[in-house]
Design an enzyme around this catalytic site. Structure first.
Site, PDB file in Angstrom:
ATOM      1  CE  LYS A  15      -1.977   2.594   3.191  1.00 43.81           C
ATOM      2  NZ  LYS A  15      -2.061   3.894   2.520  1.00 43.81           N
ATOM      3  N   GLY A  62       7.350   5.257   7.668  1.00 40.69           N
ATOM      4  CA  GLY A  62       6.375   6.313   7.946  1.00 40.69           C
ATOM      5  C   GLY A  62       6.656   6.940   9.298  1.00 40.69           C
ATOM      6  CB  THR A  83       2.083   5.327  11.673  1.00 35.52           C
ATOM      7  OG1 THR A  83       1.680   6.673  11.516  1.00 35.52           O
ATOM      8  CG2 THR A  83       1.156   4.417  10.898  1.00 35.52           C
ATOM      9  CD  GLU A 141      14.316   1.678   7.931  1.00 37.44           C
ATOM     10  OE1 GLU A 141      14.832   2.729   8.363  1.00 37.44           O
ATOM     11  OE2 GLU A 141      14.852   0.567   8.010  1.00 37.44           O
ATOM     12  CB  CYS A 165      13.045  10.297   6.989  1.00 34.36           C
ATOM     13  SG  CYS A 165      13.831   9.246   5.762  1.00 34.36           S
ATOM     14  CD  GLU A 172       9.766  13.200  11.155  1.00 32.01           C
ATOM     15  OE1 GLU A 172       8.717  12.607  11.429  1.00 32.01           O
ATOM     16  OE2 GLU A 172      10.641  12.738  10.404  1.00 32.01           O
TER      17      GLU A 172
HETATM   18  P1  NDP Z   1       2.439   7.932   8.124  1.00 31.82           P
HETATM   19  O1  NDP Z   1       2.964   7.160   9.267  1.00 31.82           O
HETATM   20  O2  NDP Z   1       1.245   8.766   8.324  1.00 31.82           O
HETATM   21  O3  NDP Z   1       2.062   6.939   6.924  1.00 31.82           O
HETATM   22  C1  NDP Z   1       2.971   6.057   6.316  1.00 31.82           C
HETATM   23  C2  NDP Z   1       2.192   4.977   5.611  1.00 31.82           C
HETATM   24  O4  NDP Z   1       1.478   4.197   6.571  1.00 31.82           O
HETATM   25  C3  NDP Z   1       1.128   5.502   4.648  1.00 31.82           C
HETATM   26  O5  NDP Z   1       0.967   4.603   3.569  1.00 31.82           O
HETATM   27  C4  NDP Z   1      -0.099   5.505   5.529  1.00 31.82           C
HETATM   28  O6  NDP Z   1      -1.276   5.516   4.788  1.00 31.82           O
HETATM   29  C5  NDP Z   1       0.090   4.222   6.296  1.00 31.82           C
HETATM   30  N1  NDP Z   1      -0.616   4.133   7.567  1.00 31.82           N
HETATM   31  C6  NDP Z   1      -1.100   5.131   8.345  1.00 31.82           C
HETATM   32  N2  NDP Z   1      -1.718   4.619   9.440  1.00 31.82           N
HETATM   33  C7  NDP Z   1      -1.601   3.262   9.364  1.00 31.82           C
HETATM   34  C8  NDP Z   1      -2.002   2.182  10.189  1.00 31.82           C
HETATM   35  N3  NDP Z   1      -2.665   2.374  11.331  1.00 31.82           N
HETATM   36  N4  NDP Z   1      -1.716   0.926   9.794  1.00 31.82           N
HETATM   37  C9  NDP Z   1      -1.035   0.705   8.659  1.00 31.82           C
HETATM   38  N5  NDP Z   1      -0.629   1.679   7.823  1.00 31.82           N
HETATM   39  C10 NDP Z   1      -0.899   2.957   8.173  1.00 31.82           C
HETATM   40  O7  NDP Z   1       3.648   8.750   7.549  1.00 31.82           O
HETATM   41  P2  NDP Z   1       3.631   9.818   6.382  1.00 31.82           P
HETATM   42  O8  NDP Z   1       3.060   9.202   5.136  1.00 31.82           O
HETATM   43  O9  NDP Z   1       3.019  11.064   6.915  1.00 31.82           O
HETATM   44  O10 NDP Z   1       5.185  10.015   6.100  1.00 31.82           O
HETATM   45  C11 NDP Z   1       5.978  10.878   6.820  1.00 31.82           C
HETATM   46  C12 NDP Z   1       6.751  10.142   7.884  1.00 31.82           C
HETATM   47  O11 NDP Z   1       7.541   9.110   7.301  1.00 31.82           O
HETATM   48  C13 NDP Z   1       7.728  11.037   8.598  1.00 31.82           C
HETATM   49  O12 NDP Z   1       7.668  10.794   9.973  1.00 31.82           O
HETATM   50  C14 NDP Z   1       9.076  10.597   8.065  1.00 31.82           C
HETATM   51  O13 NDP Z   1      10.147  10.830   8.921  1.00 31.82           O
HETATM   52  C15 NDP Z   1       8.851   9.151   7.846  1.00 31.82           C
HETATM   53  N6  NDP Z   1       9.837   8.637   6.906  1.00 31.82           N
HETATM   54  C16 NDP Z   1      10.826   7.798   7.372  1.00 31.82           C
HETATM   55  C17 NDP Z   1      11.806   7.340   6.523  1.00 31.82           C
HETATM   56  C18 NDP Z   1      12.871   6.393   6.998  1.00 31.82           C
HETATM   57  O14 NDP Z   1      13.477   5.740   6.164  1.00 31.82           O
HETATM   58  N7  NDP Z   1      13.132   6.280   8.288  1.00 31.82           N
HETATM   59  C19 NDP Z   1      11.842   7.755   5.112  1.00 31.82           C
HETATM   60  C20 NDP Z   1      10.756   8.610   4.744  1.00 31.82           C
HETATM   61  C21 NDP Z   1       9.795   9.037   5.621  1.00 31.82           C
HETATM   62  P3  NDP Z   1      -2.019   6.944   4.501  1.00 31.82           P
HETATM   63  O15 NDP Z   1      -1.032   7.843   3.883  1.00 31.82           O
HETATM   64  O16 NDP Z   1      -3.079   6.536   3.582  1.00 31.82           O
HETATM   65  O17 NDP Z   1      -2.494   7.409   5.838  1.00 31.82           O
END
Ligand code: NDP
Length: 480
Positions: free
Chosen positions: A173, A226, A230, A248, A282, A383
């Site tokens: 997803k 993400g 989450t 991550e 990130c 963040e």
């Molecule tokens: P989110 O945690 O909101 O979402 C990440 C993904 O998880 C999306 O596909 C989201 O879907 C999905 N998701 C949300 N809630 C759930 C759940 N309860 N169960 C399963 N999946 C879920 O992050 P963002 O998309 O806002 O991304 C930004 C974040 O990602 C920042 O904190 C950033 O630091 C981090 N990040 C980390 C990286 C790393 O390598 N460490 C690299 C890049 C980003 P939907 O969007 O549809 O809500």
């Protein structure tokens, strides 16, 4: 344009026929719909993956490698088309999507096409016991991959490529905010001859579709990138089912600058590490710490350079800073700027939304520099994930280390110095999964990637990713 789910090699509507608006953030308008998939859609994707697994897990490494290489080639071949789609969906400058996002998505597949042919089993001879141990690595089965919106195709493929290279079948997803290039990847996989059901892409909300993947009792491993909260929620659901988890998560990375560095290179790179992709990486160095003796000089030069960045529509080749990904994210970033002054911070540059020609209702924000007095403030502890950096001075190595490590996160850090001894001592003390010295975001895909503390669990990249997506089995044979 309406996006569909990609299940068993076919493009299908969500079972309940529910849809979500897809926005173009550069003009703030809806330009399509995406499936609001339910548990039933995830189940359908799981069944397709499960049925594909017996055959896919038995394909030879050469066959798998050839298909992955073909996917890589097709991504490269469609670079212009994919970059335009990514930029429109995410708001990032088209030049960035062309130079970074899409080439890297292609490299992800090529890298794992090669890596899987070099990933060896191990043998341990138990000397004196007449026994030999084999450690074989089998694919896990059906695995889940969930990725964020900031580097959509780049991070989506960073998970999918090793998962399928290792012989698994995938239910994936992308973020609901940036689903387009994941959708286009489905067509590419069909064109490359990826067998039906090996990759299934289900679109929808994290809280429903994402959660259904994580909660599925037979999806045995979850690779998630993400936000930290989450990630914590996912861990709570997955742990009682003993799923393998790679998380991550967020970062609050220090960029530590000593007076003995190559100043011009540092300045140039610091502009990028602060504001590339609107600061929505990130790995961005969102906390800048500068040695006292060059602090005033740095402030003047940094502000000057940042003031030259052009905030503009993503398709303009002159644009350095595009649109933020969504209205709600813009509001979140703005809320941090609003608390800056209450916390004793001083906005040295930026801090305001920008009205951009051709993108009047888009989500544009000036690159923003805030001088803070303490590392304990919210701006330095939480963040923000936008075009906002803080700066602070430090006196010596010890203070720099204390400041760098005094956050809940531990993803990456950047160190600017030409002193070898300082480099060696500080890089070992900095609490982060990745430390760059005199550079930023230079990636060799063989290296382990990931963070410590609240930045995650596990490592991606190279053989680490193939280890994650496989289950080791020890076979011990005693002979006469
Ligand atoms: P989110 O945690 O909101 O979402 C990440 C993904 O998880 C999306 O596909 C989201 O879907 C999905 N998701 C949300 N809630 C759930 C759940 N309860 N169960 C399963 N999946 C879920 O992050 P963002 O998309 O806002 O991304 C930004 C974040 O990602 C920042 O904190 C950033 O630091 C981090 N990040 C980390 C990286 C790393 O390598 N460490 C690299 C890049 C980003 P939907 O969007 O549809 O809500």
């Amino acid at each position: 344009m309406n996006i569909k789910n990609y299940i068993n090699g076919e493009f299908v509507n969500p079972i309940k026929n529910q849809w979500i608006d897809n926005y173009n953030p550069s003009i703030g308008e809806v330009y399509g719909k995406i499936p609001n998939s339910s548990e039933e859609d995830v189940e359908k994707a799981y069944q397709a993956a499960k049925n594909a697994f017996p055959s896919w897990s038995k394909t030879t490494l050469n066959e798998r490698s050839a298909i992955l290489s073909k996917i890589s080639f097709l991504i490269k071949d469609k670079l212009e088309f994919l970059a335009k789609a990514e930029s429109k969906d995410n708001g990032k400058p088209l030049t960035l999507a062309k130079a970074v996002d899409i080439p890297r998505a292609s490299s992800n597949f090529q890298f794992f096409a090669n890596a899987i042919t070099q990933f060896a089993s191990e043998a341990h001879e138990s000397v004196g016991l007449n026994a030999v141990n084999l450690t074989l690595r089998h694919p896990i089965g059906v695995v889940g991959c969930i990725s964020p919106w900031n580097l959509p195709l780049y991070l989506f493929t960073w998970k999918i490529a090793p998962a399928i290279a290792a012989g698994n079948c995938v239910v994936a997803k992308p973020s609901e905010v940036t689903p387009m290039t994941a959708f286009l990847l489905g067509e590419i996989c069909n064109e490359a001859g990826l067998p039906k059901g090996v990759l299934n892409i289900v679109h929808g909300l994290g809280s429903t579709t994402g959660q259904a993947i994580v909660s599925h009792p037979n999806i045995k491993a979850i690779s998630f990138t993400g936000g930290t909260s989450t990630g914590a929620r996912i861990a709570r659901i997955a742990a009682p089912m003993f799923k393998k988890l790679s998380l991550e998560l967020g970062g609050k990375n220090p960029n530590i600058i000593f007076a003995d560095c190559d100043y011009d290179k540092m300045l140039e790179t610091t502009v990028k590490s602060s504001f590339a992709n609107q600061g929505q990486i990130c790995l961005c160095g969102s906390r800048i710490f500068v040695e006292e003796s060059i602090f005033d000089r740095f402030k003047v030069d940094f502000i000057k350079k940042v003031s030259n960045l052009k905030v503009g529509i993503p398709v303009d080749p002159e644009t350095n800073v595009g649109a933020l990904v969504s209205k709600s994210h813009l509001e979140k970033v703005n809320s941090y700027i609003a608390i800056a002054e209450a916390e004793g911070g001083e906005i040295l540059f930026g801090g305001h939304e920008v009205n951009v020609e051709g993108g009047e209702n888009g989500y544009y924000l000036q690159p923003t520099i805030i001088e803070v007095k303490s590392n304990k403030c919210k701006l330095n502890q939480e963040e923000i994930f936008g075009p906002v950096v803080t700066i602070m001075s430090f006196k010596n190595e010890e203070e720099a280390l204390t400041l760098a490590n005094d956050v809940p996160y531990g993803l990456s850090a950047t160190l600017w110095t030409n002193d070898l001894n300082r480099t060696m001592t500080m890089t070992q003390e900095i609490q982060a999964g990745i430390v760059w010295v005199n550079t930023w975001l230079m990636r060799d895909l063989r290296t382990p990637f990931g963070g410590i503390k609240s930045s995650g669990v596990g490592r991606e990249g190279g053989f680490e990713a193939l280890r994650f997506f496989s289950e080791p089995k020890n076979i011990c044979i005693e002979y006469k």
